[in-house]
Design an enzyme around this catalytic site. Structure first.
Site, PDB file in Angstrom:
ATOM      1  NE  ARG A 264      -3.444  -2.418   2.660  1.00 25.55           N
ATOM      2  CZ  ARG A 264      -4.650  -2.476   2.913  1.00 25.55           C
ATOM      3  NH1 ARG A 264      -5.509  -1.485   3.267  1.00 25.55           N
ATOM      4  NH2 ARG A 264      -5.155  -3.819   3.394  1.00 25.55           N
TER       5      ARG A 264
ATOM      6  CG  ASP B 208      -4.579 -13.651  -1.842  1.00 28.80           C
ATOM      7  OD1 ASP B 208      -3.357 -13.740  -1.188  1.00 28.80           O
ATOM      8  OD2 ASP B 208      -5.264 -12.704  -1.369  1.00 28.80           O
TER       9      ASP B 208
HETATM   10  C1  DMJ Z   1      -5.574  -5.801  -0.915  1.00 29.48           C
HETATM   11  O1  DMJ Z   1      -4.821  -5.131  -0.112  1.00 29.48           O
HETATM   12  C2  DMJ Z   1      -4.755  -6.625  -1.732  1.00 29.48           C
HETATM   13  O2  DMJ Z   1      -5.371  -6.618  -3.018  1.00 29.48           O
HETATM   14  C3  DMJ Z   1      -4.302  -7.921  -1.156  1.00 29.48           C
HETATM   15  O3  DMJ Z   1      -3.472  -8.576  -2.225  1.00 29.48           O
HETATM   16  C4  DMJ Z   1      -5.536  -8.590  -0.897  1.00 29.48           C
HETATM   17  N1  DMJ Z   1      -6.213  -8.010   0.030  1.00 29.48           N
HETATM   18  C5  DMJ Z   1      -6.741  -6.466  -0.430  1.00 29.48           C
HETATM   19  C6  DMJ Z   1      -7.995  -6.265  -1.147  1.00 29.48           C
HETATM   20  O4  DMJ Z   1      -9.016  -7.051  -0.817  1.00 29.48           O
END
Ligand code: DMJ
Length: 637
Positions: free
Chosen positions: A227, A367
């Site tokens: 972020r 993920d």
């Molecule tokens: C985000 O901070 C990023 O996309 C991360 O990889 C997964 N979660 C959140 C959004 O859902």
């Protein structure tokens, strides 16, 4: 038919409205057709002697004109006609003047009634395109308005805090206190051209961020990298750093973003350097640049493998390889670990360097491991095949594993979903899918075409069997993710869905929208009914629209955006998460996550934008939607 018609006949071919109908016919063509077509022979026999004399006279005049045609005239004529075949040219240059006299006026196409005007009518096609274009421009504007509304709540009640609590109108530091919403939202404002927000966010960063970085305590390595570091790096490029795009003239100079990014990354590096293995600790104390493992000792697999795009790009623009070297050691190490058909458990130990447990999933904690395998390889651009092919191979193997081990179809209507193996390769399959898994659709499509359109990739014969299978799964999964929204009463997806299969069913737990075709396929348990304004589905719709150019993805995105507007917008400013998407009105959860501005609204805006804005073959988005340029490409869009 009148007698004059009998004397100047045309062959039946001329009557057809093909392209020839608009071509000017030369005198010689007319003459030839008049005297040598069978039709004409018949007609000429019936002409009187006077008519024959008149024709001879015309022939004589033509001869005089031919012998006096000026060269200049011929050149003009030639230029005017452009490139044609030489036979045509010879004919038209010679007979131009008399030809003009004898030429029939060009025949116009038949008039069509409005409802006969279909796709072949180019001007109506153009106006359809214009109308469609203005529809998407208006929708793009609505997304921009939503971004301004979200920002206005944040800046009114929470400026300087990480996140807005829009209902109670407070700020909260859920991410260590670096003003995360400001940095996460900045490049979205640049892309949308919201100058006031670029200025306001830029000047906050200029005044406060370095100070916070040097004074704040514990932050999570992954969240801060994707972020804050990610936001600073894309702001650097989009404000003109490295001869980047210069989308804005507002805010600090690009080098300020770069210097701040370096200061932050130098502190984050302690997570790598203080670990006994190449696997970094999960937490960093910013003010003294130290790091430690999370309570319990383990790191999430996705967290340690979702730092490399950011650290690589920082090395590229700072000229200091140390960031990239440390981050890439993680992937080089994971390459050596045992896997299940390319699939990995969701925990890893920084103490031993080994995976921990057997839980395999592409949802939380798993993920973006898969996302970064292909994106870090894509980031290398022209240098992709030099030394990082192992990432491409790991990705390819993992996607085969996903298709073989994790993909099933729901009953009764066959939605394709990606489930989990909570007890490893020998344990039972769980038909559970986090909303987070919806990122996979976009990643699969991107990995298949490498960011170019499917049409171009097919035309240039660039797609192999794996690519085609992955593209198919990408499209099927996007549909499922969209239906996870459409099946609920609010039109918004739950955090987690289960799918009805032959081995799993639970009655009475549907999404509430009884008119959805998939109401029996998707099961939503009470504990999973919240919505955090997450981006993964609209992210994939954006990528799929860019790659397939199928407008349905835009329409789906618009439907989702309208549901966000209807149920999550807070009048006083900002947007809220929801506790339960299956009931109306849904109870609000008092939080606006930073990724709503950093990702969700950015992807929606780009979904409705022209495809030349941040093109996918020139930029790679980090997992928080911050775009970095692909090596060796020139970004002048
Ligand atoms: C985000 O901070 C990023 O996309 C991360 O990889 C997964 N979660 C959140 C959004 O859902």
């Amino acid at each position: 038919m009148s007698s004059s018609n009998k004397c100047l006949p045309y062959t039946t071919k001329d009557v057809h409205y093909d392209n020839a109908k608009f071509r000017h016919r030369s005198f010689f063509k007319v003459f030839y057709q008049t005297f040598f077509t069978s039709n004409v022979k018949r007609t000429s026999l019936s002409c009187s002697t006077g008519k024959i004399l008149a024709l001879l006279l015309i022939f004589g005049i033509a001869y005089l004109m031919l012998t006096h045609t000026s060269p200049a005239n011929s050149v003009t004529d030639r230029l005017g006609k452009g490139v044609k075949n030489s036979k045509d040219n010879l004919v038209s240059y010679g007979g131009s003047r008399l030809g003009k006299l004898l030429r029939k006026p060009p025949r116009l196409p038949p008039r069509l009634s409005p409802d006969q005007k279909g796709f072949n009518n180019s001007s109506s096609h153009e106006s359809d395109k214009l109308n469609a274009g203005s529809k998407w421009i208006a929708r793009q504007q609505s997304v921009k308005d939503a971004f301004v509304h979200a920002w206005s709540g944040y800046t009114k009640y929470a400026k300087g805090y990480d996140e807005l609590m829009p209902v109670s109108q407070h700020g909260v530091d859920g991410l260590g206190g670096l003003g995360a919403t400001i940095v996460d939202a900045l490049d979205t404002a640049m892309i949308m051209g919201v100058d006031e927000v670029v200025s306001e966010a830029g000047s906050w960063i200029e005044k406060h961020l370095l100070d916070s970085i040097t004074k704040k305590g514990q932050v999570n390595l992954f969240e801060t990298t994707i972020r804050v570091l990610g936001g600073l790096l894309s702001a650097y490029h989009l404000s003109g750093g490295e001869q980047g795009m210069k989308l804005t003239h507002r805010g600090p100079k690009p080098t300020f973003y770069l210097e701040t990014a370096k200061n932050l990354a130098d502190r984050l590096l302690s997570a790598f350097t203080s670990s006994p293995t190449p696997i970094p600790f999960s937490d960093v104390i910013l003010h003294d640049s130290t790091a430690h493992p999370a309570s319990g000792g383990l790191s999430s697999t996705s967290e340690v493998s979702t730092l490399q795009l950011e650290f690589n790009y920082l090395s590229a623009i700072s000229g200091d390889p140390k960031y990239s070297v440390e981050a890439m050691k993680v992937l080089e190490h994971i390459k050596t670990l045992p896997k299940v058909e390319g699939l990995v458990p969701i925990y890893i130990s920084p103490q031993t360097g080994e995976f921990s447990g057997e839980n395999i999933r592409l949802g939380s904690r798993g993920d973006s491991y898969y996302e970064y395998l292909i994106k870090v390889w894509l980031q290398q651009g022209t240098a992709r095949d030099n030394n990082l092919t192992y990432l491409y191979d790991m990705y390819t193997e993992a996607m085969k594993g996903v298709r073989h081990r994790l993909v099933q179809k729901s009953i009764p209507n066959g939605l394709v979903f990606v489930g989990e193996l909570p007890y490893g390769s020998e344990g039972a399959f769980s038909p559970k899918m986090d909303h987070l898994v919806c990122f996979l659709s976009g990643t699969l499509a991107l990995g298949a075409t490498k960011g170019i359109t499917k049409e171009k990739a097919m035309k240039d014969n660039l797609l192999n069997f794996e690519d085609l299978e992955n593209l198919k799964l990408a499209e099927d999964l996007a549909k499922t993710c969209f239906e996870m929204y459409a099946v609920t009463s609010t039109g918004l997806a739950p955090e987690i869905a289960y799918f009805h299969t032959k081995d799993f069913s639970e009655g009475g737990l549907d999404g509430g929208n009884k008119s959805s075709e998939y109401v029996k396929d998707i099961i939503i348990k009470p504990a999973d009914r919240h919505n955090l304004l997450r981006p993964e589905t609209v992210e994939s719709l954006f990528v799929l629209y860019r790659i397939t150019e199928d407008p349905k993805y835009r329409e789906w995105g618009w439907q989702i955006f309208e549901a966000f507007e209807k149920y999550t917008k807070v009048d006083t400013g900002g947007y809220s998460s929801l506790d339960d998407v299956t009931t109306i009105p849904p109870h609000r959860r008092d939080k606006m996550e930073t990724f709503f501005l950093g990702e969700t609204l950015k992807y929606l805006y780009l979904l409705f934008a022209d495809s030349s804005l941040i093109p996918l073959d020139k930029f790679v988005f980090n997992t928080e939607a911050h775009p970095f340029p692909i090596k060796g490409t020139k970004n002048d869009s």
